[in-house]
Design an enzyme around this catalytic site. Structure first.
Site, mmCIF file in Angstrom:
data_model
loop_
_atom_site.group_PDB
_atom_site.id
_atom_site.type_symbol
_atom_site.label_atom_id
_atom_site.label_comp_id
_atom_site.label_asym_id
_atom_site.label_seq_id
_atom_site.Cartn_x
_atom_site.Cartn_y
_atom_site.Cartn_z
ATOM 1 N N SER A 165 59.868 32.897 40.979
ATOM 2 C CA SER A 165 60.917 33.842 41.328
ATOM 3 C C SER A 165 62.236 33.106 41.575
ATOM 4 O O SER A 165 62.743 32.438 40.680
ATOM 5 C CB SER A 165 60.471 34.676 42.538
ATOM 6 O OG SER A 165 61.287 35.803 42.707
ATOM 7 N N ASP A 259 56.440 43.548 35.933
ATOM 8 C CA ASP A 259 57.400 42.912 36.839
ATOM 9 C C ASP A 259 58.798 43.313 36.399
ATOM 10 O O ASP A 259 59.105 43.302 35.189
ATOM 11 C CB ASP A 259 57.229 41.392 36.752
ATOM 12 C CG ASP A 259 58.130 40.596 37.687
ATOM 13 O OD1 ASP A 259 58.836 41.199 38.518
ATOM 14 O OD2 ASP A 259 58.127 39.354 37.572
ATOM 15 N N HIS A 289 54.704 40.671 39.793
ATOM 16 C CA HIS A 289 55.415 39.609 40.487
ATOM 17 C C HIS A 289 54.509 39.075 41.596
ATOM 18 O O HIS A 289 53.777 39.825 42.244
ATOM 19 C CB HIS A 289 56.707 40.180 41.085
ATOM 20 C CG HIS A 289 57.710 39.136 41.430
ATOM 21 N ND1 HIS A 289 58.480 38.488 40.481
ATOM 22 C CD2 HIS A 289 58.075 38.604 42.624
ATOM 23 C CE1 HIS A 289 59.272 37.620 41.077
ATOM 24 N NE2 HIS A 289 59.035 37.666 42.378
#
Length: 321
Positions: A165, A259, A289
């Protein structure tokens, strides 16, 4: 980083179970009047703690403060061999949340599976520390590893970088900053569901609401907390999908199919290839995610970790553990 009461039907069953557990954890700690950023982080640590537990045992784990900035790092070694190659791991959390502890199992999984040392970087969080503070701290750890890593039993000539991320964003940006500083780049980039651009894409519209691990409103908050102002939204060190990517290290992208960042990851893979960078981009359907954190229950996460660790071991000249 949690959403609705129930997870979506297109998630793999174990990933749905992970979501439900995370959602239940946050529901047990509802926001209180006057809640501070420190309070939010403490709740996130509690909710994530069960998923960071267990997993591979390390031969040795050390914590040090290194470089002129005194950045705290955690070094996991699966074996006591000297001269181990290293992976710097940059944890996610929207530049605002999470820690070495929330991502401890993930780091140990990479250490054990690839047979390498994994170095977690405890960078300064936003909004207290704005861009480019955390990025500069990460590069200072790379500088330390190259200058003094041999004294810590590590091979300063074999270094890769990874992150998830926001951490994947900074893994790419660290190489861009090294290039800007006329320093050698690293040996590989392992990029897990990265936040490479703030543009709204169809995957935001498809996966940005309730039922998935990360929503579009959260990403707006994260970018705003990280960046100093409008100019930073165009800075390639902050938004690496907009950078000149030529000459960057080979990359492995683990892309979660469900995601909001899926389109941005596919675009990053395409942009790296267009720039002549060798790329492996694996799309994991049914994954959300943060899905790698569910490795204790998820065959999909286990497969993704094995595939990326195998790639990483080859990049660093190791035999997979």
């Amino acid at each position: 980083m949690s959403q609705g009461i129930e997870a979506a039907d297109d998630l793999a069953p174990e990933i749905r179970q992970f979501h439900e557990a995370i959602n239940s954890g946050y529901a047990a700690h509802p926001p209180q009047p006057g809640q501070t950023m420190a309070d939010r982080r403490q709740v996130a640590e509690r909710v994530r703690a069960p998923w960071a537990a267990g997993g591979p045992a390390m031969a040795r784990t050390d914590e040090l403060r290194v470089g002129p900035r005194g950045v705290r790092i955690r070094i996991h070694r699966p074996v006591l061999d000297r001269g181990l190659p290293s992976l710097l791991y940059i944890h996610g959390g929207g530049w605002m949340l999470f820690s070495l502890d929330t991502h401890d199992r993930l780091m140990r999984e990479y250490a054990a599976r690839a047979g390498i040392a994994v170095i977690g970087v405890d960078y300064s969080l936003s909004p207290e520390a704005k861009f480019p503070t955390a990025l500069e701290e990460i590069v200072s750890v790379i500088d330390w590893l190259r200058q003094d890593g041999a004294g810590a039993g590590l091979d300063p000539s074999r270094i890769a970088i990874a992150g998830d991320s926001a951490g994947a964003n900074m893994a790419v940006a660290a190489n861009l900053l090294l290039r800007r500083q006329a320093k050698p780049l690293l040996d590989g980039m392992l990029l897990n569901y990265g936040a490479f651009d703030h543009a709204v894409t169809p995957s935001h519209q498809r996966y940005g609401g309730d039922g998935y691990m990360l929503n579009s409103a959260e990403m707006v908050v994260f970018w705003d907390a990280y960046l100093r102002g409008p100019a930073d939204y165009e800075d390639p060190l902050a938004v690496p999908l907009r950078a000149d990517l030529q000459g960057l290290p080979p990359a492995f992208l683990a892309i979660a199919g469900c995601d909001i960042l899926a389109d941005g990851n596919l675009s990053m893979a395409a942009a790296l290839r267009a720039a002549g960078v060798p790329v492996v981009a694996n799309l994991y359907e049914g994954a959300s995610h943060s899905f790698l954190e569910a490795v204790s229950i998820s065959p999909l996460a286990d497969r993704a970790l094995t595939e990326s660790a195998t790639w990483l071991a080859r990049r660093l000249g190791r035999t997979c553990g």
